[in-house]
Design a protein around this motif. Structure first.
Motif, PDB file in Angstrom:
ATOM      1  N   TYR A 146       0.816  -1.208   0.000  1.00  0.00           N
ATOM      2  CA  TYR A 146       0.000   0.000   0.000  1.00  0.00           C
ATOM      3  C   TYR A 146       0.852   1.260   0.000  1.00  0.00           C
ATOM      4  N   GLY A 147       2.021   1.188   0.637  1.00  0.00           N
ATOM      5  CA  GLY A 147       2.890   2.354   0.659  1.00  0.00           C
ATOM      6  C   GLY A 147       3.322   2.783  -0.723  1.00  0.00           C
ATOM      7  N   LYS A 148       3.474   1.816  -1.625  1.00  0.00           N
ATOM      8  CA  LYS A 148       3.847   2.135  -3.004  1.00  0.00           C
ATOM      9  C   LYS A 148       2.631   2.488  -3.854  1.00  0.00           C
ATOM     10  N   ARG A 149       1.484   1.957  -3.477  1.00  0.00           N
ATOM     11  CA  ARG A 149       0.276   2.149  -4.284  1.00  0.00           C
ATOM     12  C   ARG A 149      -0.405   3.483  -4.001  1.00  0.00           C
ATOM     13  N   TYR A 150      -0.459   3.861  -2.732  1.00  0.00           N
ATOM     14  CA  TYR A 150      -1.130   5.103  -2.337  1.00  0.00           C
ATOM     15  C   TYR A 150      -0.091   6.069  -1.790  1.00  0.00           C
ATOM     16  N   GLY A 151      -0.162   7.301  -2.264  1.00  0.00           N
ATOM     17  CA  GLY A 151       0.775   8.294  -1.775  1.00  0.00           C
ATOM     18  C   GLY A 151       0.391   8.852  -0.415  1.00  0.00           C
ATOM     19  N   ASN A 152      -0.892   8.991  -0.189  1.00  0.00           N
ATOM     20  CA  ASN A 152      -1.371   9.626   1.033  1.00  0.00           C
ATOM     21  C   ASN A 152      -2.085   8.586   1.889  1.00  0.00           C
ATOM     22  N   TRP A 153      -1.337   7.823   2.680  1.00  0.00           N
ATOM     23  CA  TRP A 153      -1.919   6.800   3.533  1.00  0.00           C
ATOM     24  C   TRP A 153      -1.275   6.876   4.916  1.00  0.00           C
ATOM     25  N   ARG A 154      -1.940   6.254   5.886  1.00  0.00           N
ATOM     26  CA  ARG A 154      -1.383   6.194   7.236  1.00  0.00           C
ATOM     27  C   ARG A 154      -2.032   5.044   7.990  1.00  0.00           C
ATOM     28  N   PHE A 155      -1.306   4.539   8.972  1.00  0.00           N
ATOM     29  CA  PHE A 155      -1.893   3.561   9.878  1.00  0.00           C
ATOM     30  C   PHE A 155      -2.879   4.299  10.762  1.00  0.00           C
ATOM     31  N   SER A 156      -3.937   3.617  11.178  1.00  0.00           N
ATOM     32  CA  SER A 156      -4.972   4.286  11.948  1.00  0.00           C
ATOM     33  C   SER A 156      -5.093   3.676  13.349  1.00  0.00           C
ATOM     34  N   TRP A 157      -6.124   4.068  14.070  1.00  0.00           N
ATOM     35  CA  TRP A 157      -6.218   3.767  15.488  1.00  0.00           C
ATOM     36  C   TRP A 157      -6.379   2.285  15.802  1.00  0.00           C
ATOM     37  N   SER A 158      -7.025   1.489  14.972  1.00  0.00           N
ATOM     38  CA  SER A 158      -7.139   0.048  15.246  1.00  0.00           C
ATOM     39  C   SER A 158      -5.767  -0.607  15.233  1.00  0.00           C
ATOM     40  N   TYR A 159      -4.932  -0.172  14.314  1.00  0.00           N
ATOM     41  CA  TYR A 159      -3.566  -0.676  14.211  1.00  0.00           C
ATOM     42  C   TYR A 159      -2.756  -0.278  15.450  1.00  0.00           C
ATOM     43  N   ILE A 160      -2.887   0.951  15.875  1.00  0.00           N
ATOM     44  CA  ILE A 160      -2.159   1.440  17.046  1.00  0.00           C
ATOM     45  C   ILE A 160      -2.598   0.696  18.302  1.00  0.00           C
ATOM     46  N   ILE A 161      -3.889   0.431  18.421  1.00  0.00           N
ATOM     47  CA  ILE A 161      -4.397  -0.341  19.562  1.00  0.00           C
ATOM     48  C   ILE A 161      -3.784  -1.737  19.571  1.00  0.00           C
ATOM     49  N   GLY A 162      -3.569  -2.319  18.399  1.00  0.00           N
ATOM     50  CA  GLY A 162      -2.907  -3.618  18.322  1.00  0.00           C
ATOM     51  C   GLY A 162      -1.508  -3.576  18.909  1.00  0.00           C
ATOM     52  N   TRP A 163      -0.753  -2.513  18.632  1.00  0.00           N
ATOM     53  CA  TRP A 163       0.590  -2.390  19.203  1.00  0.00           C
ATOM     54  C   TRP A 163       0.542  -2.154  20.715  1.00  0.00           C
ATOM     55  N   VAL A 164      -0.443  -1.432  21.186  1.00  0.00           N
ATOM     56  CA  VAL A 164      -0.596  -1.257  22.638  1.00  0.00           C
ATOM     57  C   VAL A 164      -0.891  -2.607  23.297  1.00  0.00           C
ATOM     58  N   ALA A 165      -1.683  -3.455  22.626  1.00  0.00           N
ATOM     59  CA  ALA A 165      -1.976  -4.790  23.141  1.00  0.00           C
ATOM     60  C   ALA A 165      -0.708  -5.645  23.222  1.00  0.00           C
ATOM     61  N   VAL A 166       0.227  -5.457  22.284  1.00  0.00           N
ATOM     62  CA  VAL A 166       1.510  -6.171  22.361  1.00  0.00           C
ATOM     63  C   VAL A 166       2.210  -5.837  23.675  1.00  0.00           C
ATOM     64  N   VAL A 167       2.280  -4.555  23.991  1.00  0.00           N
ATOM     65  CA  VAL A 167       2.961  -4.111  25.208  1.00  0.00           C
ATOM     66  C   VAL A 167       2.245  -4.640  26.457  1.00  0.00           C
ATOM     67  N   LEU A 168       0.913  -4.555  26.470  1.00  0.00           N
ATOM     68  CA  LEU A 168       0.166  -4.988  27.655  1.00  0.00           C
ATOM     69  C   LEU A 168       0.268  -6.495  27.879  1.00  0.00           C
ATOM     70  N   THR A 169       0.192  -7.292  26.828  1.00  0.00           N
ATOM     71  CA  THR A 169       0.317  -8.740  27.017  1.00  0.00           C
ATOM     72  C   THR A 169       1.744  -9.105  27.432  1.00  0.00           C
ATOM     73  N   PHE A 170       2.729  -8.376  26.930  1.00  0.00           N
ATOM     74  CA  PHE A 170       4.103  -8.620  27.353  1.00  0.00           C
ATOM     75  C   PHE A 170       4.266  -8.342  28.848  1.00  0.00           C
ATOM     76  N   PHE A 171       3.754  -7.197  29.316  1.00  0.00           N
ATOM     77  CA  PHE A 171       3.876  -6.876  30.734  1.00  0.00           C
ATOM     78  C   PHE A 171       3.043  -7.812  31.609  1.00  0.00           C
TER      79      PHE A 171
END
Length: 192
Positions: A146-171
């Motif tokens: 997608y980074g090559k296909r779309y010039g104006n894109w970004r990860f959004s809040w569902s994705y960020i929540i997934g990374w927060v879940a990584v940290v919480l399950t690790f702790f």
């Protein structure tokens, strides 16, 4: 020991809720195409006013443009399946870890042959590993495709929540392993 288990249960509970929200919502990535903002998650993609499952684009029309898009999507569709599978496995491991962690917290006497505190910690680490795999697969394909296909894109809040879940399950795993070490290696009352 109980403060570590309580902290682990709190992190695991919040982490499991975040895993559910992250897996179920459609805001993993947002992009702009033809002047409109669109977004997609693991199960659906949304254009202004409508959402479709990732396989609906096959049935919509047989035009050459859609056929071209669909054929490209099939090449990368496996990453959705892999990300979904790892997120679901992570949810299951975290949920089972919470149940085992509660049993350890209240000293449930069934299964005395294995330490429930240690088992809960391992399950939380397994959950962390699975969600980390899901996030890595999704990130790699999204950036490379997608980074090559779309010039104006970004990860959004569902994705960020997934990374927060990584940290919480690790702790959660760390807290339960600390509780296990405190239980297995109590301090000696007589200092040498």
């Amino acid at each position: 020991m109980y403060s570590f288990m309580g902290g682990g249960l709190f992190c695991a509970g919040v982490g499991n809720i975040l895993l559910i929200v992250s897996t179920a919502t459609d805001y993993w990535m947002q992009y702009r195409q033809s002047g409109n903002y669109m977004h997609h998650g693991l199960w659906r993609y949304c254009v202004p006013g409508k959402c479709f499952t990732h396989t609906d684009s096959i049935e919509m029309t047989q035009s050459v443009l859609v056929h071209s898009i669909v054929s490209r999507m099939f090449h990368i569709a496996a990453y959705w399946d892999a990300t979904r599978a790892f997120m679901i496995l992570s949810l299951l491991a975290c949920f089972i870890g919470i149940i085992v962690g509660i049993m350890a917290f209240i000293h449930y006497s069934s299964f005395d042959r294995f330490d429930k505190t240690f088992a809960a910690g391992i399950l939380f680490f397994i959950s962390c590993f699975f969600v980390l795999l899901a996030m890595a697969v999704y990130t790699g394909v999204t950036v490379n495709y997608y980074g090559k296909r779309y010039g104006n894109w970004r990860f959004s809040w569902s994705y960020i929540i997934g990374w927060v879940a990584v940290v919480l399950t690790f702790f959660s795993g760390i807290f339960y392993m600390c509780a296990y070490r405190m239980h297995e290696c109590p301090r000696s009352p007589n200092p040498h």
